[in-house]
Design a protein around this motif. Structure first.
Motif, mmCIF file in Angstrom:
data_model
loop_
_atom_site.group_PDB
_atom_site.id
_atom_site.type_symbol
_atom_site.label_atom_id
_atom_site.label_comp_id
_atom_site.label_asym_id
_atom_site.label_seq_id
_atom_site.Cartn_x
_atom_site.Cartn_y
_atom_site.Cartn_z
ATOM 1 N N ARG A 80 0.886 -1.221 -0.011
ATOM 2 C CA ARG A 80 -0.017 -0.015 -0.024
ATOM 3 C C ARG A 80 0.947 1.154 -0.034
ATOM 4 N NH1 ARG A 80 -5.628 1.114 1.343
ATOM 5 N NH2 ARG A 80 -5.736 3.642 1.369
ATOM 6 N N ALA A 81 1.934 1.241 0.791
ATOM 7 C CA ALA A 81 2.825 2.253 0.920
ATOM 8 C C ALA A 81 3.439 2.423 -0.362
ATOM 9 C CB ALA A 81 3.980 2.278 1.956
ATOM 10 N N ARG A 82 3.915 1.610 -0.946
ATOM 11 C CA ARG A 82 4.449 1.471 -2.387
ATOM 12 C C ARG A 82 3.452 2.105 -3.418
ATOM 13 N NH1 ARG A 82 8.718 -0.168 -5.160
ATOM 14 N NH2 ARG A 82 8.580 -0.526 -7.460
ATOM 15 N N LEU A 83 2.239 1.627 -3.483
ATOM 16 C CA LEU A 83 1.233 2.444 -4.289
ATOM 17 C C LEU A 83 1.142 3.685 -4.199
ATOM 18 C CD1 LEU A 83 -1.627 -0.351 -4.647
ATOM 19 C CD2 LEU A 83 -0.644 0.672 -6.657
ATOM 20 N N ALA A 84 1.186 4.059 -2.928
ATOM 21 C CA ALA A 84 1.017 5.397 -2.578
ATOM 22 C C ALA A 84 2.179 6.154 -3.308
ATOM 23 C CB ALA A 84 0.994 5.955 -1.122
ATOM 24 N N CYS A 85 3.323 5.599 -3.037
ATOM 25 C CA CYS A 85 4.503 6.112 -3.537
ATOM 26 C C CYS A 85 4.531 6.337 -5.085
ATOM 27 C CB CYS A 85 5.749 5.590 -3.039
ATOM 28 S SG CYS A 85 6.283 5.994 -1.509
ATOM 29 N N LEU A 86 4.132 5.459 -5.524
ATOM 30 C CA LEU A 86 3.888 5.394 -7.202
ATOM 31 C C LEU A 86 2.855 6.352 -7.502
ATOM 32 C CD1 LEU A 86 4.112 1.482 -8.070
ATOM 33 C CD2 LEU A 86 5.922 3.220 -7.932
ATOM 34 N N ALA A 87 1.904 6.353 -6.844
ATOM 35 C CA ALA A 87 0.767 7.516 -7.121
ATOM 36 C C ALA A 87 1.364 8.720 -7.179
ATOM 37 C CB ALA A 87 -0.257 7.324 -6.352
ATOM 38 N N ARG A 88 2.362 9.167 -6.081
ATOM 39 C CA ARG A 88 2.921 10.494 -6.044
ATOM 40 C C ARG A 88 4.011 10.752 -7.195
ATOM 41 N NH1 ARG A 88 3.357 8.419 -0.729
ATOM 42 N NH2 ARG A 88 1.847 9.524 0.844
ATOM 43 N N ALA A 89 4.730 9.559 -7.537
ATOM 44 C CA ALA A 89 5.303 9.747 -8.573
ATOM 45 C C ALA A 89 4.943 10.025 -9.983
ATOM 46 C CB ALA A 89 6.315 8.470 -8.872
ATOM 47 N N TYR A 90 3.627 9.579 -10.094
ATOM 48 C CA TYR A 90 2.972 9.848 -11.420
ATOM 49 C C TYR A 90 2.388 11.150 -11.352
ATOM 50 C CZ TYR A 90 -0.615 8.655 -15.013
ATOM 51 O OH TYR A 90 -1.545 8.667 -16.018
ATOM 52 N N LEU A 91 1.988 11.529 -10.190
ATOM 53 C CA LEU A 91 1.483 12.877 -10.037
ATOM 54 C C LEU A 91 2.486 13.921 -10.388
ATOM 55 C CD1 LEU A 91 -1.285 12.299 -7.329
ATOM 56 C CD2 LEU A 91 -1.651 12.655 -9.624
ATOM 57 N N ALA A 92 3.586 13.587 -9.986
ATOM 58 C CA ALA A 92 4.808 14.545 -9.958
ATOM 59 C C ALA A 92 5.116 14.533 -11.342
ATOM 60 C CB ALA A 92 6.017 14.376 -9.053
ATOM 61 N N TYR A 93 5.349 13.520 -12.113
ATOM 62 C CA TYR A 93 5.671 13.346 -13.465
ATOM 63 C C TYR A 93 4.721 14.399 -14.395
ATOM 64 C CZ TYR A 93 7.420 12.068 -17.826
ATOM 65 O OH TYR A 93 7.882 11.984 -19.172
ATOM 66 N N ALA A 94 3.510 14.021 -14.117
ATOM 67 C CA ALA A 94 2.584 14.890 -14.691
ATOM 68 C C ALA A 94 2.642 16.451 -14.431
ATOM 69 C CB ALA A 94 1.088 14.557 -14.368
ATOM 70 N N ALA A 95 2.749 16.767 -13.371
ATOM 71 C CA ALA A 95 3.085 18.296 -12.975
ATOM 72 C C ALA A 95 4.490 18.851 -13.389
ATOM 73 C CB ALA A 95 3.086 18.551 -11.415
ATOM 74 N N GLU A 96 5.556 18.214 -13.492
ATOM 75 C CA GLU A 96 6.590 18.536 -13.920
ATOM 76 C C GLU A 96 7.145 18.476 -15.287
ATOM 77 O OE1 GLU A 96 9.431 15.946 -11.492
ATOM 78 O OE2 GLU A 96 8.470 16.747 -9.733
ATOM 79 N N ARG A 165 -5.085 18.702 -11.184
ATOM 80 C CA ARG A 165 -4.215 19.533 -10.595
ATOM 81 C C ARG A 165 -3.537 20.473 -11.788
ATOM 82 N NH1 ARG A 165 -0.546 15.705 -6.897
ATOM 83 N NH2 ARG A 165 0.768 17.768 -7.081
ATOM 84 N N GLY A 166 -3.306 19.849 -12.834
ATOM 85 C CA GLY A 166 -2.644 20.684 -13.891
ATOM 86 C C GLY A 166 -3.353 21.893 -14.215
ATOM 87 N N TRP A 167 -4.737 21.921 -14.156
ATOM 88 C CA TRP A 167 -5.706 22.872 -14.480
ATOM 89 C C TRP A 167 -5.967 23.943 -13.199
ATOM 90 C CZ3 TRP A 167 -9.236 18.840 -16.764
ATOM 91 C CH2 TRP A 167 -9.127 18.673 -17.970
ATOM 92 N N GLY A 168 -5.381 23.449 -12.086
ATOM 93 C CA GLY A 168 -5.640 24.238 -11.069
ATOM 94 C C GLY A 168 -7.015 24.141 -10.219
ATOM 95 N N SER A 169 -7.554 23.014 -10.794
ATOM 96 C CA SER A 169 -8.792 22.605 -10.361
ATOM 97 C C SER A 169 -9.198 22.094 -8.560
ATOM 98 C CB SER A 169 -9.728 21.911 -11.248
ATOM 99 O OG SER A 169 -9.719 22.412 -12.503
ATOM 100 N N THR A 170 -8.130 21.394 -8.550
ATOM 101 C CA THR A 170 -8.095 20.831 -6.982
ATOM 102 C C THR A 170 -8.108 21.813 -6.217
ATOM 103 O OG1 THR A 170 -5.751 20.218 -7.270
ATOM 104 C CG2 THR A 170 -7.479 18.632 -7.665
#
Length: 195
Positions: A80-96, A165-170
């Motif tokens: 579960r912690a790994r999934l959370a880390c992968l999700a954060r990595a995915y979101l960070a990639y999308a933002a960066e 997040r990319g659109w600033g909606s969240t």
């Protein structure tokens, strides 16, 4: 891998494409501009890429390689912690790397027919990433049969979250600084509450 696929010039063209996507967005990627940035004649890309779409697919494939490298860097053993880390990595990639993220999921590229010399369809680059997530979801939920569907739902939710997040909606919906809380809600919706 063919000699053309290992060519330094081919790699330089893909590098120039990545650079252009990051600087100006996925809609700005043209063969002439990539050739100019790579320092070659405008006809040079045709030696390695039969079509513009084939070059875009190679640039997008680079994005999936980058994302896979970020996933591989996660060393968390708990599923579960790994999934959370992968999700954060995915979101960070999308933002960066917003332009790359958009290009990677373009429908016209993902549905390529695979007949071009550049290799298999781009969609096949997502299979190992999806497989890793599905194995973790199965371990978290204890339901291997349902894991692919739950994983697809989780990925869709993460992808939507990345777009919002990319659109600033969240930030508009929840206020600043609540991204982690939102991510935990997404994980709970697909995996159940954390223990």
């Amino acid at each position: 891998m063919s000699d053309d696929e290992r060519s330094p010039l081919r790699e330089r063209l893909v590098d120039a494409g990545v650079e252009l996507v990051l600087a100006e967005g996925s809609g700005a990627v043209g063969l002439r501009e990539i050739a100019r940035r790579a320092g070659v004649s405008h006809g040079a890309p045709r030696r390695y890429f039969a079509t513009h779409r084939e070059l875009l697919s190679a640039v997008a494939r680079r994005g999936f390689e980058e994302l896979a490298a970020r996933f591989a860097a996660v060393r968390e053993p708990d599923p579960r912690a790994r999934l959370a880390c992968l999700a954060r990595a995915y979101l960070a990639y999308a933002a960066e790397r917003r332009g790359m993220f958009e290009l990677m999921f373009r429908h016209d590229l993902l549905n390529g027919d695979g007949s071009a010399p550049a290799g298999p369809r781009l969609r096949e680059a997502t299979v190992p990433l999806f497989g890793e997530l599905a194995r973790l979801v199965a371990r978290c939920t204890g339901d291997e049969r349902r894991a692919p569907v739950a994983t697809a739902a989780l990925w869709a939710n993460l992808h939507g979250l990345a777009q919002l997040r990319g659109w600033g909606s969240t930030a508009l919906m929840l206020g600043e600084g609540r991204e982690e809380e939102l991510l935990e809600a997404v994980l709970a919706a697909h995996l159940g509450a954390a223990e």
